[in-house]
Design a protein around this motif. Sequence first.
Motif, short mmCIF file in Angstrom:
data_model
loop_
_atom_site.label_atom_id
_atom_site.label_comp_id
_atom_site.label_asym_id
_atom_site.label_seq_id
_atom_site.Cartn_x
_atom_site.Cartn_y
_atom_site.Cartn_z
N ASP A 92 0.80 -1.23 0.00
CA ASP A 92 0.00 0.00 0.00
C ASP A 92 0.83 1.28 0.00
N ARG A 93 2.13 1.18 0.25
CA ARG A 93 2.99 2.36 0.25
C ARG A 93 3.91 2.40 -0.97
N THR A 94 3.58 1.64 -1.98
CA THR A 94 4.42 1.53 -3.16
C THR A 94 4.37 2.80 -4.00
N TRP A 95 5.54 3.20 -4.52
CA TRP A 95 5.63 4.35 -5.42
C TRP A 95 6.91 4.24 -6.22
N TRP A 96 7.05 5.08 -7.21
CA TRP A 96 8.25 5.11 -8.05
C TRP A 96 9.17 6.22 -7.54
N GLY A 97 10.46 5.93 -7.42
CA GLY A 97 11.39 6.96 -6.98
C GLY A 97 12.82 6.46 -6.85
N ASP A 98 13.59 7.23 -6.15
CA ASP A 98 14.99 6.93 -5.86
C ASP A 98 15.03 5.83 -4.80
N PRO A 99 15.75 4.73 -5.04
CA PRO A 99 15.83 3.68 -4.01
C PRO A 99 16.26 4.21 -2.65
N GLU A 100 17.07 5.25 -2.63
CA GLU A 100 17.52 5.82 -1.36
C GLU A 100 16.36 6.44 -0.56
N ALA A 101 15.24 6.72 -1.21
CA ALA A 101 14.09 7.33 -0.53
C ALA A 101 13.25 6.30 0.22
N ASP A 102 13.48 5.03 -0.04
CA ASP A 102 12.65 3.98 0.53
C ASP A 102 12.94 3.78 2.02
N TRP A 103 11.89 3.52 2.79
CA TRP A 103 12.00 3.25 4.22
C TRP A 103 12.98 2.09 4.47
N THR A 104 12.94 1.10 3.61
CA THR A 104 13.82 -0.06 3.76
C THR A 104 15.29 0.34 3.76
N MET A 105 15.66 1.26 2.87
CA MET A 105 17.05 1.70 2.81
C MET A 105 17.43 2.45 4.08
N ARG A 106 16.51 3.27 4.58
CA ARG A 106 16.78 4.00 5.83
C ARG A 106 17.03 3.00 6.95
N MET A 107 16.15 2.02 7.08
CA MET A 107 16.28 1.06 8.17
C MET A 107 17.51 0.17 8.00
N ALA A 108 17.89 -0.12 6.78
CA ALA A 108 19.10 -0.93 6.56
C ALA A 108 20.34 -0.20 7.05
N ARG A 109 20.31 1.11 7.04
CA ARG A 109 21.46 1.92 7.47
C ARG A 109 21.41 2.30 8.94
N THR A 110 20.32 1.98 9.62
CA THR A 110 20.13 2.43 10.99
C THR A 110 21.24 1.99 11.93
N LYS A 111 21.65 0.75 11.81
CA LYS A 111 22.71 0.24 12.67
C LYS A 111 23.79 -0.39 11.81
N GLN A 112 25.01 -0.20 12.23
CA GLN A 112 26.14 -0.79 11.50
C GLN A 112 26.35 -2.21 12.02
N ASP A 113 25.42 -3.10 11.67
CA ASP A 113 25.49 -4.48 12.11
C ASP A 113 25.28 -5.40 10.91
N ALA A 114 24.69 -6.56 11.14
CA ALA A 114 24.50 -7.53 10.06
C ALA A 114 23.65 -6.97 8.92
N ARG A 115 22.88 -5.91 9.18
CA ARG A 115 22.06 -5.31 8.12
C ARG A 115 22.91 -4.79 6.97
N MET A 116 24.15 -4.42 7.27
CA MET A 116 25.01 -3.87 6.23
C MET A 116 25.30 -4.91 5.14
N ALA A 117 25.12 -6.19 5.44
CA ALA A 117 25.30 -7.24 4.43
C ALA A 117 24.30 -7.08 3.29
N PHE A 118 23.18 -6.45 3.58
CA PHE A 118 22.19 -6.16 2.53
C PHE A 118 22.84 -5.48 1.34
N PHE A 119 23.72 -4.52 1.63
CA PHE A 119 24.34 -3.73 0.57
C PHE A 119 25.38 -4.52 -0.22
N ASP A 120 25.87 -5.62 0.35
CA ASP A 120 26.80 -6.48 -0.40
C ASP A 120 26.10 -7.07 -1.62
#
Length: 177
Positions: A92-120
């Motif tokens: 329901d929150r889907t839209w077209w835009g810059d991937p950096e604008a997505d909530w998921t990207m914000r949350m992936a960067r929140t902590k410098q832990d295992a989440r950073m593997a996402f970017f690999d």
Amino acid sequence: MAPAAHPGTPPVVTCAAASVGCVARMTAGTDIVESCGLDADDLRKAADAAQAGAQILDEIAVPRLLTGDLWTVNTMLAAAPVPTICGVLDMDRTWWGDPEADWTMRMARTKQDARMAFFDSYGRTAETDAGAWRRHVYEVRHLGALRLERHRLGNEAGVRDSYPLVAEELSALTSCR
């Protein structure tokens, strides 16, 4: 050269729509925050700064489909030795835009832990002044949504705490340009 369209997908959104969509979402969010009786002057100033920097937002050459809420409970995984996403729920929150604008990207960067593997696997965006400025715009939008959610939940301290966070991002927005 335009990107290839895939069968069953809508045509690629034009680049000029990037700033229009972003500023419209920020303005709509600000209006909702104000309709709840909360001060949203800081959010409105950020939307104005985003509008003034529209050319930076419009540098996004090919918008991507953003889910707005992609996390483990909103994915279906195929049975495989390596988990593979085979379905995405709650769009329901889907839209077209810059991937950096997505909530998921914000949350992936929140902590410098295992989440950073996402970017690999996903890849990392180039660190540029324009990219940093856009991330400040996106962060204000997220903080506005968090302010509204905290208000809905009766979290007055969380609402109060959002104002200095937005002020910090707004300061960065106006000094980066």
